[in-house]
Design a protein around this motif. Structure first.
Motif, PDB file in Angstrom:
ATOM      1  N   VAL A   1      -4.857 -19.967 -37.650  1.00 51.36           N
ATOM      2  CA  VAL A   1      -5.290 -21.239 -37.592  1.00 51.36           C
ATOM      3  C   VAL A   1      -4.594 -22.337 -37.372  1.00 51.36           C
ATOM      4  N   ARG A   2      -5.457 -23.476 -37.175  1.00 52.05           N
ATOM      5  CA  ARG A   2      -4.618 -24.878 -36.819  1.00 52.05           C
ATOM      6  C   ARG A   2      -5.014 -25.925 -37.565  1.00 52.05           C
ATOM      7  N   GLY A   3      -4.324 -26.813 -38.031  1.00 51.37           N
ATOM      8  CA  GLY A   3      -4.780 -27.938 -38.870  1.00 51.37           C
ATOM      9  C   GLY A   3      -4.845 -29.014 -37.852  1.00 51.37           C
ATOM     10  N   ILE A   4      -5.501 -30.440 -38.394  1.00 50.65           N
ATOM     11  CA  ILE A   4      -5.735 -31.731 -37.911  1.00 50.65           C
ATOM     12  C   ILE A   4      -4.528 -32.462 -37.685  1.00 50.65           C
ATOM     13  N   ASN A   5      -4.016 -32.589 -39.001  1.00 50.10           N
ATOM     14  CA  ASN A   5      -2.660 -33.468 -39.173  1.00 50.10           C
ATOM     15  C   ASN A   5      -1.547 -32.706 -39.486  1.00 50.10           C
ATOM     16  N   PRO A   6      -0.625 -32.522 -38.685  1.00 51.92           N
ATOM     17  CA  PRO A   6       0.786 -31.697 -38.867  1.00 51.92           C
ATOM     18  C   PRO A   6       1.329 -32.297 -40.156  1.00 51.92           C
ATOM     19  N   PHE A   7       2.023 -31.298 -40.930  1.00 47.35           N
ATOM     20  CA  PHE A   7       2.954 -31.516 -41.763  1.00 47.35           C
ATOM     21  C   PHE A   7       4.258 -32.263 -41.100  1.00 47.35           C
ATOM     22  N   PRO A   8       4.888 -33.065 -41.842  1.00 46.03           N
ATOM     23  CA  PRO A   8       6.341 -33.662 -41.222  1.00 46.03           C
ATOM     24  C   PRO A   8       7.279 -32.538 -40.913  1.00 46.03           C
ATOM     25  N   ARG A   9       8.113 -32.642 -39.811  1.00 51.90           N
ATOM     26  CA  ARG A   9       8.811 -31.614 -39.479  1.00 51.90           C
ATOM     27  C   ARG A   9       9.966 -31.689 -40.564  1.00 51.90           C
ATOM     28  N   LEU A  10      10.313 -32.422 -41.221  1.00 52.01           N
ATOM     29  CA  LEU A  10      11.417 -32.260 -42.350  1.00 52.01           C
ATOM     30  C   LEU A  10      11.012 -31.477 -43.433  1.00 52.01           C
ATOM     31  N   TYR A  11       9.619 -31.548 -43.716  1.00 48.49           N
ATOM     32  CA  TYR A  11       8.983 -30.377 -44.673  1.00 48.49           C
ATOM     33  C   TYR A  11       9.091 -29.187 -44.128  1.00 48.49           C
ATOM     34  N   ARG A  12       8.567 -29.008 -43.065  1.00 48.11           N
ATOM     35  CA  ARG A  12       8.490 -27.599 -42.514  1.00 48.11           C
ATOM     36  C   ARG A  12       9.812 -26.901 -42.315  1.00 48.11           C
TER      37      ARG A  12
ATOM     38  N   ASP B   1      12.120 -26.634 -44.070  1.00 45.50           N
ATOM     39  CA  ASP B   1      12.594 -25.726 -45.232  1.00 45.50           C
ATOM     40  C   ASP B   1      12.208 -24.504 -45.080  1.00 45.50           C
ATOM     41  N   SER B   2      11.383 -24.022 -44.508  1.00 42.74           N
ATOM     42  CA  SER B   2      10.956 -22.611 -44.301  1.00 42.74           C
ATOM     43  C   SER B   2      12.059 -21.748 -43.563  1.00 42.74           C
ATOM     44  N   MET B   3      12.739 -22.420 -42.777  1.00 37.17           N
ATOM     45  CA  MET B   3      13.947 -21.874 -42.062  1.00 37.17           C
ATOM     46  C   MET B   3      15.294 -21.820 -43.141  1.00 37.17           C
ATOM     47  N   ILE B   4      15.455 -22.619 -43.807  1.00 38.22           N
ATOM     48  CA  ILE B   4      16.410 -22.641 -44.677  1.00 38.22           C
ATOM     49  C   ILE B   4      16.327 -21.568 -45.715  1.00 38.22           C
ATOM     50  N   VAL B   5      15.094 -21.414 -46.341  1.00 39.61           N
ATOM     51  CA  VAL B   5      14.670 -20.200 -47.063  1.00 39.61           C
ATOM     52  C   VAL B   5      15.173 -19.007 -46.413  1.00 39.61           C
ATOM     53  N   ASP B   6      14.677 -18.559 -45.253  1.00 40.62           N
ATOM     54  CA  ASP B   6      14.791 -17.765 -44.542  1.00 40.62           C
ATOM     55  C   ASP B   6      16.314 -17.270 -44.242  1.00 40.62           C
ATOM     56  N   HIS B   7      17.003 -18.268 -44.412  1.00 35.08           N
ATOM     57  CA  HIS B   7      18.448 -17.764 -44.078  1.00 35.08           C
ATOM     58  C   HIS B   7      19.372 -17.836 -45.396  1.00 35.08           C
ATOM     59  N   LEU B   8      18.691 -17.855 -46.572  1.00 29.93           N
ATOM     60  CA  LEU B   8      19.617 -17.702 -47.823  1.00 29.93           C
ATOM     61  C   LEU B   8      19.923 -16.285 -47.594  1.00 29.93           C
ATOM     62  N   PRO B   9      21.556 -16.341 -48.133  1.00 29.83           N
ATOM     63  CA  PRO B   9      22.021 -14.964 -48.052  1.00 29.83           C
ATOM     64  C   PRO B   9      21.466 -13.745 -49.059  1.00 29.83           C
ATOM     65  N   ILE B  10      20.903 -14.497 -50.114  1.00 28.49           N
ATOM     66  CA  ILE B  10      20.302 -13.258 -51.134  1.00 28.49           C
ATOM     67  C   ILE B  10      19.177 -12.669 -50.655  1.00 28.49           C
ATOM     68  N   LEU B  11      18.487 -13.269 -49.387  1.00 34.04           N
ATOM     69  CA  LEU B  11      17.381 -12.754 -48.796  1.00 34.04           C
ATOM     70  C   LEU B  11      17.805 -11.903 -47.628  1.00 34.04           C
ATOM     71  N   ASN B  12      18.978 -11.711 -47.278  1.00 30.95           N
ATOM     72  CA  ASN B  12      19.489 -11.027 -46.467  1.00 30.95           C
ATOM     73  C   ASN B  12      20.682 -10.112 -46.332  1.00 30.95           C
ATOM     74  N   GLN B  13      20.471  -9.414 -47.440  1.00 35.23           N
ATOM     75  CA  GLN B  13      21.397  -8.252 -47.717  1.00 35.23           C
ATOM     76  C   GLN B  13      21.221  -6.987 -46.960  1.00 35.23           C
ATOM     77  N   GLN B  14      19.804  -6.849 -46.523  1.00 36.52           N
ATOM     78  CA  GLN B  14      19.588  -5.450 -45.968  1.00 36.52           C
ATOM     79  C   GLN B  14      19.253  -5.896 -44.655  1.00 36.52           C
ATOM     80  N   GLU B  15      19.472  -4.780 -43.760  1.00 38.94           N
ATOM     81  CA  GLU B  15      19.583  -5.006 -42.449  1.00 38.94           C
ATOM     82  C   GLU B  15      18.037  -5.300 -42.056  1.00 38.94           C
ATOM     83  N   ASN B  16      17.180  -4.364 -42.056  1.00 37.76           N
ATOM     84  CA  ASN B  16      15.676  -4.525 -41.812  1.00 37.76           C
ATOM     85  C   ASN B  16      14.885  -4.768 -43.004  1.00 37.76           C
ATOM     86  N   ILE B  17      13.773  -5.603 -42.662  1.00 38.75           N
ATOM     87  CA  ILE B  17      12.649  -5.823 -43.500  1.00 38.75           C
ATOM     88  C   ILE B  17      11.616  -4.641 -43.591  1.00 38.75           C
TER      89      ILE B  17
END
Length: 307
Positions: free
Chosen positions: A69-80, A82-98
């Motif tokens: 789905v798509r919204g009408i008023n996008p969230f600021p890029r600065l907020y968005r 954070d999803s990339m930062i969380v995805d790169h946290l070392p604790i979430l990247n200890q195994q090779e495959n999801i």
């Protein structure tokens, strides 16, 4: 004890992942799946981080679906971002495959199927905009009867919103972001007969994320989930950050911590107040979380994440 059937729909902000982590610790909940709505995130990172969190918590039998789905008023890029930062946290990247499955169907189609196949009505735990459920209802109106209730982090009733007042953008400061992203879809859900329990800014403004609490999570570092929660909250400590989605989600585990109040409301879909949840006589009746036992809530999340 019979478990409560729950389907989660989040939109990839930092607190959405933390709400997911809290929900996964609730033993009296049967989580039927997680839909990620592309609002407060970059969707590929948000889906990836969600699946990695599920893997870390060893619930890889729970499927994830990506809403388109798509919204009408996008969230600021600065907020968005954070999803990339969380995805790169070392604790979430200890195994090779999801391991956790990303289903092939869209999030809205997945939501329709899960509700249709559920043996009894399902509680929707929504911590982002209401666009995916609105779209699902348009696709298959009969699923309305399969929804027990919607617990939603969204709206501001008698306090200012968190969408900044802007003469340039034509905003009066009354809107809350999860409504503002797509107020038309929120208004669509308001037209249903589904029971809605909101966790509005009126309450979350009183439950801040504090340095003291983040440090308590850090002192539980031998527990991977508490360590991850502390790392996520450390990202947002420089901001004014509150227990938005986690406070809403904790209601599923301990509704007795909360007091509810009934309001008559409407969703403003245009003009300078677009995205406002307005209290109006004769409007759509909803319940709002009005008070919470803060100590009990803080103790609860620390206890649940100590694993």
């Amino acid at each position: 004890m019979k478990k409560q059937l729950v389907l989660m729909d989040h939109d990839g902000g930092v607190d959405d992942y933390l709400a997911t982590m809290l929900l996964l610790t609730m033993e009296d909940i049967e989580l039927l799946g997680i839909v990620v709505t592309p609002a407060d995130c970059y969707i590929q990172s948000a889906v990836s981080a969600t699946r990695k969190i599920i893997d870390l918590m060893k619930f890889s039998h729970i499927s994830v679906a990506e809403s388109t789905v798509r919204g009408i008023n996008p969230f600021p890029r600065l907020y968005r971002r954070d999803s990339m930062i969380v995805d790169h946290l070392p604790i979430l990247n200890q195994q090779e495959n999801i391991i956790t499955t990303l289903v092939a169907e869209t999030g809205q189609d997945f939501m329709v199927r899960v509700l249709q196949e559920a043996p009894e009505p399902v509680t929707l735990m929504i911590t982002g905009p209401l666009t995916t459920i609105a779209t699902a209802l348009d696709q298959a109106p009969e699923i309305e009867t399969k929804i027990e209730k919607i617990i939603w982090m969204g709206g501001a009733l008698n306090v200012p919103g968190n969408v900044e007042k802007s003469i340039e953008l034509g905003q009066d400061g009354s809107a809350e972001w999860n409504v503002y992203w797509d107020a038309i879809s929120a208004a669509r859900v308001w037209k249903t007969q589904i029971e809605i329990i909101m966790c509005p800014l009126d309450l979350t403004n009183n439950v801040p994320v504090t340095s003291e609490l983040v440090q308590k999570m850090g002192k539980q570092r031998h527990y991977p989930i508490s360590d991850l929660a502390g790392q996520c909250y450390a990202l947002v400590i420089p901001q004014d950050y509150y227990f938005w989605d986690v406070l809403a989600t904790a209601y599923l585990g301990h509704p007795e911590f909360y007091q509810l109040q009934e309001w008559e409301t409407e969703i403003v879909t245009s003009g300078v107040s677009q995205g406002r949840t307005k209290v109006v006589s004769g409007g759509r009746k909803i319940y709002a979380m009005d008070q919470v036992d803060k100590k009990a809530f803080y103790d609860y999340i620390l206890q649940q994440w100590a694993r």
